[in-house]
Design an enzyme around this catalytic site. Structure first.
Site, PDB file in Angstrom:
ATOM      1  CG  ASP A 108      -0.097  -0.219   2.537  1.00 59.74           C
ATOM      2  OD1 ASP A 108       1.188  -0.191   2.517  1.00 59.74           O
ATOM      3  OD2 ASP A 108      -0.124  -1.091   3.669  1.00 59.74           O
ATOM      4  CD  GLU A 130       0.953  -7.398   3.094  1.00 61.80           C
ATOM      5  OE1 GLU A 130       1.345  -7.714   4.264  1.00 61.80           O
ATOM      6  OE2 GLU A 130       0.850  -5.990   2.444  1.00 61.80           O
ATOM      7  CD  GLU A 144       0.485   3.897   4.718  1.00 57.55           C
ATOM      8  OE1 GLU A 144       1.599   4.663   5.314  1.00 57.55           O
ATOM      9  OE2 GLU A 144      -0.297   4.837   5.504  1.00 57.55           O
ATOM     10  CG  HIS A 221       7.358   3.397  11.768  1.00 56.81           C
ATOM     11  ND1 HIS A 221       7.052   2.441  11.953  1.00 56.81           N
ATOM     12  CD2 HIS A 221       6.851   3.383  10.071  1.00 56.81           C
ATOM     13  CE1 HIS A 221       6.347   1.277  11.087  1.00 56.81           C
ATOM     14  NE2 HIS A 221       6.646   1.670  10.074  1.00 56.81           N
ATOM     15  NE  ARG A 223       2.785  10.800   7.117  1.00 54.02           N
ATOM     16  CZ  ARG A 223       2.732   9.431   6.149  1.00 54.02           C
ATOM     17  NH1 ARG A 223       1.865   8.904   5.682  1.00 54.02           N
ATOM     18  NH2 ARG A 223       3.029  10.224   5.353  1.00 54.02           N
ATOM     19  CG  HIS A 254      11.302   5.043  11.393  1.00 49.40           C
ATOM     20  ND1 HIS A 254      11.083   5.979  10.734  1.00 49.40           N
ATOM     21  CD2 HIS A 254      10.805   4.122   9.866  1.00 49.40           C
ATOM     22  CE1 HIS A 254      11.060   5.749   9.445  1.00 49.40           C
ATOM     23  NE2 HIS A 254      10.393   4.649   9.091  1.00 49.40           N
TER      24      HIS A 254
END
Length: 389
Positions: A108, A130, A144, A221, A223, A254
């Site tokens: 994604d 996926e 995503e 990590h 957003r 990250h």
């Protein structure tokens, strides 16, 4: 632009595999291996967008993948729109010169949606690894969730990791004969790496220093967790570790500056909290395999934890992988630091949960997804694009 897929190379078909991030190469590596084992019928072309740069290269080396073309699209401070535009612009001439019979994308990411859209514009079939993951909230995870919905509309061939993913695709109108239940190739990759590697000297030294302690492995990590949400999670973890002398926490941090700023603010000087640089995949898996508890907002870790039989607290309020919750391995935390703290304390005393996790069958497959995907592609191309029933 319209390209007639299938060059004049006799019976040899060309498959172009596009990736740009660490999760993509982890999950596509077993598929690429399976494709390259069929060199008598296929030509494999691998393309990296380099959406992730420093994070991606070690994984490419680790998996022994050769990159035929690097689009090198990233510039500092780039927006998703800019990445999308640059990938589409950069891959268009490649589609003209390579003339693939099929373009393979995973997941994604912005790279995946860009590749699928460019291939669609060129009238080249798209296969999606996926497929069928959904949270039901188009803004979570962002962007995503919308990327994968749009890729479904563009794809001709859909590789679903679980039966739940298959049902979602059918409910959205995807024809059943265009869907293949394969399991998730992350299981293939994980088994491959663990069977062929040991922990590096630096990781072994760290793990040896915390022997006989309960180890929490943390990754965060996403957003939607930036800022106050991440800060509240880290505060809760710090308090929990400081209350319990037998707990140690290891956090591969990250490189995103939004993550590092919060980590510096909340974990500086914290006792028994080890903030380390991102690990190569083999080391990360060896670290996970030593965990007492995994705490993460990562989609990939939601698949890796069940593959290793490790209990997981998911630092999100939705998940596109409900299987990890349904089988009992994972528990959804949400965005509250207070709730996380309560769930950490529960994990200390809930022996039943740990027992269930250690004996639960992995909902994401047995480690043969790469071969299943390659076989389905072969059937699709042999049948003339459009029927894999």
């Amino acid at each position: 632009m319209t390209i007639k897929s299938g060059s004049n190379r006799g019976t040899i078909k060309t498959i172009l595999t596009l990736f740009g991030t660490r999760p993509e190469i982890i999950k596509l590596a077993p598929v690429i291996w399976a494709i390259e084992r069929r060199r008598d019928i296929w030509r494999s072309v691998t393309v990296s967008s380099s959406q992730h740069t420093d994070l991606l290269r070690p994984f490419i080396r680790e998996f022994g993948i050769s990159i035929d073309h690097d689009l090198a699209v990233m510039t500092p401070g780039q927006t998703p729109n800019a990445v999308l535009a640059r990938v589409i612009e950069a891959i268009e001439p490649l589609l003209l010169t390579e003339r693939p019979d099929l373009v393979l994308v995973q997941g994604d990411t912005t790279t995946a949606i860009a590749g699928a859209l460019a291939a669609f514009y060129a009238r080249i079939p798209v296969a999606h690894v996926e497929a069928g993951l959904r949270t039901g909230n188009r803004y979570s995870p962002f962007p995503e969730e919308m990327n994968r919905r749009l890729i479904t509309q563009l794809a001709d061939l859909h590789f679903a990791a679980t039966s739940n993913n298959v049902e979602i695709l059918i409910a959205e109108g995807v024809q059943k004969n265009c869907i293949v239940l394969t399991g998730n190739p992350v299981v293939d990759a994980l088994q491959h790496i663990l069977a062929r590697s040991t922990a590096s000297p630096s990781l072994s030294k760290l793990l040896d220093s915390i022997t006989n302690k309960r180890l929490i492995v943390l990754t965060t990590h996403r957003r939607e967790n930036f800022g106050e949400v991440m800060s509240s999670h880290l505060k809760a973890l710090r308090r929990f570790v400081e209350r319990h002398q037998d707990i140690e926490l290891v956090f591969p941090v990250h490189p995103n500056p939004s993550v590092r700023a919060v980590v510096d603010a909340e974990f500086t000087g914290a006792e028994r909290v080890h903030c380390i640089e991102p690990l190569e995949y083999a080391d990360f898996l060896h670290l996970l395999s030593r965990a007492w508890l995994v705490v993460s907002d990562s989609g990939g870790v939601q698949e890796e934890a069940p593959s290793l039989g490790k209990p997981l607290l998911v630092l999100r309020d939705t998940t596109e992988r409900p299987e990890v919750l349904d089988c009992g391995i994972g528990r959804l935390v949400g965005h509250s630091g207070e709730r996380l703290e309560e769930m950490l304390e529960t994990a200390l005393v809930d022996k039943t949960w740990l027992s269930i996790v250690s004996t639960t069958e992995n909902p994401f497959g047995k480690g043969d997804a790469g071969e299943k995907i390659a076989s389905a592609i072969e059937q699709f191309l042999t049948a003339g694009e459009g029927d894999i029933s």
